[in-house]
Design an enzyme around this catalytic site. Sequence first.
Site, mmCIF file in Angstrom:
data_model
loop_
_atom_site.group_PDB
_atom_site.id
_atom_site.type_symbol
_atom_site.label_atom_id
_atom_site.label_comp_id
_atom_site.label_asym_id
_atom_site.label_seq_id
_atom_site.Cartn_x
_atom_site.Cartn_y
_atom_site.Cartn_z
ATOM 1 N N ASP A 65 46.066 34.584 47.148
ATOM 2 C CA ASP A 65 45.161 35.516 47.800
ATOM 3 C C ASP A 65 43.873 34.805 48.201
ATOM 4 O OD1 ASP A 65 44.193 37.872 48.813
ATOM 5 O OD2 ASP A 65 43.631 38.721 46.871
ATOM 6 N N CYS A 91 50.336 42.062 53.241
ATOM 7 C CA CYS A 91 49.994 41.331 52.026
ATOM 8 C C CYS A 91 49.386 42.369 51.089
ATOM 9 C CB CYS A 91 49.054 40.159 52.322
ATOM 10 S SG CYS A 91 47.619 40.576 53.317
ATOM 11 N N SER A 92 48.324 42.067 50.418
ATOM 12 C CA SER A 92 47.708 43.066 49.548
ATOM 13 C C SER A 92 46.823 44.014 50.356
ATOM 14 C CB SER A 92 46.890 42.384 48.447
ATOM 15 O OG SER A 92 46.299 43.332 47.592
ATOM 16 N N ALA A 93 45.857 43.447 51.090
ATOM 17 C CA ALA A 93 44.964 44.266 51.909
ATOM 18 C C ALA A 93 45.460 44.416 53.337
ATOM 19 C CB ALA A 93 43.558 43.667 51.907
ATOM 20 N N GLY A 131 43.968 39.308 55.564
ATOM 21 C CA GLY A 131 43.850 37.854 55.533
ATOM 22 C C GLY A 131 45.145 37.139 55.817
ATOM 23 N N ARG A 132 46.055 37.154 54.853
ATOM 24 C CA ARG A 132 47.351 36.488 55.028
ATOM 25 C C ARG A 132 48.154 37.135 56.154
ATOM 26 N NH1 ARG A 132 48.767 36.484 48.598
ATOM 27 N NH2 ARG A 132 47.478 38.356 48.667
ATOM 28 N N GLN A 182 40.935 36.266 57.169
ATOM 29 C CA GLN A 182 39.759 36.738 56.439
ATOM 30 C C GLN A 182 38.795 35.643 56.003
ATOM 31 O OE1 GLN A 182 40.753 38.846 52.842
ATOM 32 N NE2 GLN A 182 38.946 40.126 52.946
#
Length: 483
Positions: free
Chosen positions: A190, A222-224, A227-228, A269
């Site tokens: 992350d 991804c998580s949010a 970014g990725r 991000q």
Amino acid sequence: MELLPSLLSTLKSADPDSLDQEYSTVRSRTIALKKDLGLTSEDGALKENIKKNRYKDILPYDQSRVVLSPLTSDSDSDYINASFIKGASADNKYIAAQAPLSSTVTDFWRLIWQNNIKVIVMACREVEMGKKKCECYWSAPQQSIAFGPFTVYSQGETRPNEDLVIRNLTVTFQQDSRSLVQYQFLSWPDHDVPYEASGVLDLLERARTSQGARTSPLLIHCSAGCGRTGVICALDYIHDLLVTGQITADFSIMKIVLELRLQRPSAVQTKEQYQFVFTAVACLFQRVLRSASRPAYSNLPEGKKEERKKNTSSSDRLSLQTNMSDTYAVVNKSRHSQPPTTSPAYSVVNKPRSGSSSSNRTLPLSHHYDNDGPGSSAAPVYSTVKPRAKPLSQQHSATPIYDTATPANHRPGEGPIASKDNGEYQLLPADLPPPTDDDYEDVTCSAPGTASLCSPGGIGFNCRVQKPRGPRDPPAEWSRLER
């Protein structure tokens, strides 16, 4: 195609400091354009929707968010933290989404069903750094699980390499069943970047093959979901520019990333992720140029195919190490709460190139986010450690440079990450010289059928002395009678 060599040379010569400044320009221009275009996130901030966001400061723009239709009941909410993103040749080519929460898994499957999703790219683990990053929205192999009115069955999963898990799923809703495939990439920390670009590029090749000619969006999360997810969208977008012949002399990664950020907040991000886009695009251009100068891959013998794969992976790894001054990997997060202006929140390992300096030094890095409020601290949250370079004899068996889910209370002896000295963790030396041929001497017994101290399972050390072949006569004085 004729532009690629010059563009590749430009990408390779990009200076990390200039890319940092360029990324700062991207952030400032994002803020200005967001205001000029009137981009808002009012729906995500509503009281009934705020609990559906994994992070309260990452909300989809109202202008590009995915609006859910009432599949299960008229009272269904139309909100989910997901955004449509345009492709190089089609609108709504991608859906960038946050990982589902336990309370939004059903909504996640509503999104999949409504948009007829066939391929999912998951760029995170369920748990990272001891924190839950994604609710499991699939079932165990050969089992079914219900999420509201949706029943998900896993036909099975495969692991073609240590970076990737492929799951073939079937979802059933109101007697109608559909199949889809999920690609979970495991080696992407992350707020950070993978060690090499080849794994991500191979992942996208697999995803494109599964997608085929379908016009349904590619679901990336991804998580949010910023970014990725933004990096993956940018790389696939640039690949589409290549195959559709839309690469021009004014090709600009900065413009592409800026366009993505106007559709999904904080896409790409961090500055490290921004640098990784440049490195991965350089690897992508290299692959295209190699394939254009070699025979068709499908016409090669199997042995040549394997050789081609190895050469491609090695070249991608070399390009990444050549063009990025730092490769980061999250190792441990400090347990103690430290003021953000005095201590880094993470320790990061930098895997050096061969021939790098053997001295260890720590360089502070600033780590910025789009959602930093005015006056917020710009203190560094990462530090870099440069260990001594490994000898050439050990470079082919490199160990992973990061642990994607190492808890903060990692104990000594659980792995080769660190040793404990006076309460602090330090990196173990990984550059011990290999044993030479003079360290041991192997001796083989000349008599057949006799055991040897040098044989497997023996416990002897000095193998020059062989075992006697039979009993010896006792000395003469032992046989004298005492009178």
